[in-house]
Design a protein around this motif. Structure first.
Motif, PDB file in Angstrom:
ATOM      1  N   GLY A   1     -11.522  10.845  -3.416  1.00 32.89           N
ATOM      2  CA  GLY A   1     -11.731  10.337  -2.066  1.00 32.89           C
ATOM      3  C   GLY A   1     -10.516   9.800  -1.351  1.00 32.89           C
ATOM      4  N   ALA A   2      -9.337   9.772  -2.003  1.00 29.51           N
ATOM      5  CA  ALA A   2      -8.137   9.283  -1.318  1.00 29.51           C
ATOM      6  C   ALA A   2      -7.774  10.217  -0.174  1.00 29.51           C
ATOM      7  N   THR A   3      -7.379   9.640   0.929  1.00 28.90           N
ATOM      8  CA  THR A   3      -7.011  10.423   2.112  1.00 28.90           C
ATOM      9  C   THR A   3      -5.506  10.479   2.326  1.00 28.90           C
ATOM     10  N   ALA A   4      -4.758   9.637   1.611  1.00 25.69           N
ATOM     11  CA  ALA A   4      -3.293   9.633   1.691  1.00 25.69           C
ATOM     12  C   ALA A   4      -2.763   9.017   0.403  1.00 25.69           C
ATOM     13  N   ASN A   5      -1.476   9.258   0.138  1.00 19.27           N
ATOM     14  CA  ASN A   5      -0.868   8.710  -1.075  1.00 19.27           C
ATOM     15  C   ASN A   5       0.530   8.208  -0.757  1.00 19.27           C
ATOM     16  N   VAL A   6       0.897   7.088  -1.369  1.00  8.89           N
ATOM     17  CA  VAL A   6       2.237   6.521  -1.262  1.00  8.89           C
ATOM     18  C   VAL A   6       2.818   6.471  -2.663  1.00  8.89           C
ATOM     19  N   ALA A   7       3.924   7.185  -2.886  1.00  7.74           N
ATOM     20  CA  ALA A   7       4.494   7.288  -4.227  1.00  7.74           C
ATOM     21  C   ALA A   7       5.672   6.349  -4.446  1.00  7.74           C
ATOM     22  N   VAL A   8       6.208   5.749  -3.401  1.00  8.82           N
ATOM     23  CA  VAL A   8       7.357   4.849  -3.541  1.00  8.82           C
ATOM     24  C   VAL A   8       6.870   3.456  -3.935  1.00  8.82           C
ATOM     25  N   ARG A   9       7.821   2.571  -4.230  1.00  6.98           N
ATOM     26  CA  ARG A   9       7.488   1.228  -4.697  1.00  6.98           C
ATOM     27  C   ARG A   9       8.287   0.180  -3.924  1.00  6.98           C
ATOM     28  N   GLY A  10       7.893  -1.069  -4.082  1.00  8.47           N
ATOM     29  CA  GLY A  10       8.610  -2.180  -3.471  1.00  8.47           C
ATOM     30  C   GLY A  10       8.541  -2.167  -1.955  1.00  8.47           C
ATOM     31  N   ASP A  11       9.660  -2.521  -1.318  1.00  5.52           N
ATOM     32  CA  ASP A  11       9.701  -2.609   0.144  1.00  5.52           C
ATOM     33  C   ASP A  11       9.395  -1.263   0.800  1.00  5.52           C
ATOM     34  N   GLU A  12       9.828  -0.174   0.157  1.00  7.50           N
ATOM     35  CA  GLU A  12       9.543   1.157   0.706  1.00  7.50           C
ATOM     36  C   GLU A  12       8.036   1.409   0.750  1.00  7.50           C
ATOM     37  N   ALA A  13       7.341   0.976  -0.286  1.00  8.12           N
ATOM     38  CA  ALA A  13       5.891   1.162  -0.324  1.00  8.12           C
ATOM     39  C   ALA A  13       5.210   0.363   0.780  1.00  8.12           C
ATOM     40  N   VAL A  14       5.649  -0.873   0.952  1.00 10.40           N
ATOM     41  CA  VAL A  14       5.060  -1.706   2.002  1.00 10.40           C
ATOM     42  C   VAL A  14       5.243  -1.043   3.358  1.00 10.40           C
ATOM     43  N   GLN A  15       6.449  -0.551   3.635  1.00  6.76           N
ATOM     44  CA  GLN A  15       6.713   0.086   4.927  1.00  6.76           C
ATOM     45  C   GLN A  15       5.872   1.343   5.100  1.00  6.76           C
ATOM     46  N   ALA A  16       5.765   2.159   4.028  1.00  8.87           N
ATOM     47  CA  ALA A  16       4.989   3.394   4.115  1.00  8.87           C
ATOM     48  C   ALA A  16       3.512   3.107   4.380  1.00  8.87           C
ATOM     49  N   ILE A  17       2.976   2.096   3.724  1.00  7.98           N
ATOM     50  CA  ILE A  17       1.562   1.754   3.926  1.00  7.98           C
ATOM     51  C   ILE A  17       1.344   1.195   5.327  1.00  7.98           C
ATOM     52  N   MET A  18       2.264   0.365   5.796  1.00  7.07           N
ATOM     53  CA  MET A  18       2.135  -0.156   7.157  1.00  7.07           C
ATOM     54  C   MET A  18       2.206   0.978   8.176  1.00  7.07           C
ATOM     55  N   ASP A  19       3.064   1.976   7.928  1.00  8.60           N
ATOM     56  CA  ASP A  19       3.141   3.129   8.835  1.00  8.60           C
ATOM     57  C   ASP A  19       1.809   3.880   8.854  1.00  8.60           C
ATOM     58  N   LEU A  20       1.193   4.029   7.686  1.00  8.55           N
ATOM     59  CA  LEU A  20      -0.078   4.757   7.604  1.00  8.55           C
ATOM     60  C   LEU A  20      -1.234   3.997   8.256  1.00  8.55           C
ATOM     61  N   THR A  21      -1.056   2.701   8.444  1.00 10.89           N
ATOM     62  CA  THR A  21      -2.112   1.888   9.074  1.00 10.89           C
ATOM     63  C   THR A  21      -1.703   1.463  10.486  1.00 10.89           C
ATOM     64  N   ASN A  22      -0.764   2.216  11.077  1.00 11.57           N
ATOM     65  CA  ASN A  22      -0.311   1.943  12.445  1.00 11.57           C
ATOM     66  C   ASN A  22       0.203   0.520  12.615  1.00 11.57           C
ATOM     67  N   GLY A  23       0.807  -0.002  11.541  1.00 11.73           N
ATOM     68  CA  GLY A  23       1.412  -1.320  11.595  1.00 11.73           C
ATOM     69  C   GLY A  23       0.441  -2.469  11.408  1.00 11.73           C
ATOM     70  N   ALA A  24      -0.840  -2.167  11.287  1.00 13.92           N
ATOM     71  CA  ALA A  24      -1.838  -3.238  11.210  1.00 13.92           C
ATOM     72  C   ALA A  24      -2.044  -3.770   9.804  1.00 13.92           C
ATOM     73  N   GLY A  25      -1.921  -2.914   8.801  1.00 11.86           N
ATOM     74  CA  GLY A  25      -2.281  -3.296   7.440  1.00 11.86           C
ATOM     75  C   GLY A  25      -3.709  -2.896   7.127  1.00 11.86           C
ATOM     76  N   ALA A  26      -4.059  -2.972   5.858  1.00 13.47           N
ATOM     77  CA  ALA A  26      -5.378  -2.531   5.389  1.00 13.47           C
ATOM     78  C   ALA A  26      -6.435  -3.616   5.550  1.00 13.47           C
ATOM     79  N   ASP A  27      -7.688  -3.172   5.685  1.00 17.57           N
ATOM     80  CA  ASP A  27      -8.811  -4.114   5.714  1.00 17.57           C
ATOM     81  C   ASP A  27      -9.064  -4.712   4.339  1.00 17.57           C
ATOM     82  N   ALA A  28      -8.789  -3.935   3.282  1.00 18.48           N
ATOM     83  CA  ALA A  28      -8.993  -4.393   1.911  1.00 18.48           C
ATOM     84  C   ALA A  28      -7.933  -3.746   1.029  1.00 18.48           C
TER      85      ALA A  28
END
Length: 346
Positions: free
Chosen positions: A213-240
């Motif tokens: 059921g995953a719709t996207a994947n982030v393979a990097v770690r640390g600060d790069e991972a945080v930035q990639a996830i924020m980009d995927l959530t349009n800068g808002a961050g995840a609900d959970a």
């Protein structure tokens, strides 16, 4: 009977020991048919958690057939096919009634260990054991694998989603690509998440995450991972955010990628002695989680979902071994040759 022990760091051994016996009226003796190696077992195998030589294995997931019951047991009988959860809730204390049987208040010995063995003594079995309809021969090997996940990893993944209050339409990040993380993806989808971001660096796990059921994947770690996830959530961050590892890096990333007011469902056993909570205060973030409510989820949701074919978490078992090959089973997981090692006893 045969039973696995930790011989030393990186080394398992089998010993012939006495078959367990009924010691208390609420004991159940179970003949183990299927067991497995858990990611948490690797903390001991790798020497991260120091253990004494000849220590009992930390295995805690089993399918089996009831062999004998204590005088107070009325819910199962010899011959019944059962899931043996890693938790031993009572079903009637305030914690259990609230759906937190992983933190049962009725007894101190609430967790299984030593189930990488031909027979186990399951304490407090009256409510905690989960009876499976029919007999083992009625089920395919694939179905048995999915049933075995209900002893821990599927229920633990579901616990992360439940305490994080994953709801329809949510954006969810899952930290960890082991069996628990992959099952957390299943759980997030079951609860209606619209966007599910996995965090795997391995092609086989990424593929299974997508299937689950995953719709996207982030393979990097640390600060790069945080930035990639924020980009995927349009800068808002995840609900959970479902934290299914327990390392400092995983926990820090989980805390960083939730939106204000997000809930972090933590089920990875923490190995960080201290955590700075300042950032959580200013984000109004919530951290929840702990040992899974295995029996509650199995009886209310998960057993039916498996039996009805709605979910197939048994796919996390990617290699099978006999108990005689317990060393190879641990090594396969330690070296990431297997997502989860499956132990076949019969």
């Amino acid at each position: 009977m045969k039973k696995a022990f930790f011989a030393s760091k990186g080394q398992m051994e089998l010993k012939d020991v006495d078959k367990p016996t009924i010691q208390k009226p609420d004991d159940v003796i179970i003949k183990v048919l299927r067991s497995c190696v858990c990611g948490s077992d690797l903390w001991n195998f790798r020497g991260i958690n120091p253990v004494e030589a000849e220590a009992e294995n930390s295995g805690h997931e089993a399918l089996g057939v009831v062999e004998e019951v204590g005088d107070e047991i009325t819910t199962v009988k010899p011959g019944d096919f059962v899931i043996a959860p890693f938790t031993h809730g009572c079903g009637h204390c305030p914690a259990c009634r609230a759906g937190f049987d992983g933190s049962c208040q009725s007894h101190a010995d609430n967790f299984s260990s030593g189930v990488q063995a031909e027979y186990v003594r399951f304490q407090h079995g009256q409510w905690a054991l989960v009876k499976i309809p029919g007999q083992p021969a009625d089920y395919s090997e694939g179905m048995k694998k999915s049933l075995l996940t209900l002893a821990d990893v599927m229920a633990t993944g579901y616990h992360a989603a439940r305490v994080a209050n994953v709801s329809a339409g949510d954006t969810v990040v899952v930290m960890g690509d082991g069996a628990v993380g992959l099952c957390a993806i299943i759980a997030a989808k079951m609860r209606g998440a619209k966007k599910i971001i996995s965090t795997s660096r391995h092609a086989d796990r990424q593929a299974l995450a997508k299937e689950f059921g995953a719709t996207a994947n982030v393979a990097v770690r640390g600060d790069e991972a945080v930035q990639a996830i924020m980009d995927l959530t349009n800068g808002a961050g995840a609900d959970a955010v479902l934290e299914c590892v327990g390392t400092e890096q995983s926990a820090n990333t989980a805390l960083a990628v939730g939106r204000p007011g997000a809930i972090i469902g933590r089920v990875g056993l923490p190995h960080t002695p201290k955590q700075d909570m300042t950032s959580l205060f200013y984000k109004n973030a919530i951290v929840a989680g702990g040992p899974a409510s295995v029996t509650t989820y199995d009886k209310e949701v998960l057993l039916k979902a498996v039996l009805d074919g709605e979910i197939n978490p048994g796919k996390v078992f990617t290699k099978s071994f006999s108990l005689d090959d317990i060393q190879a089973a641990y090594e396969a997981m330690d070296q990431r040759q297997a997502i989860k090692s499956y132990l076949v006893f019969d």
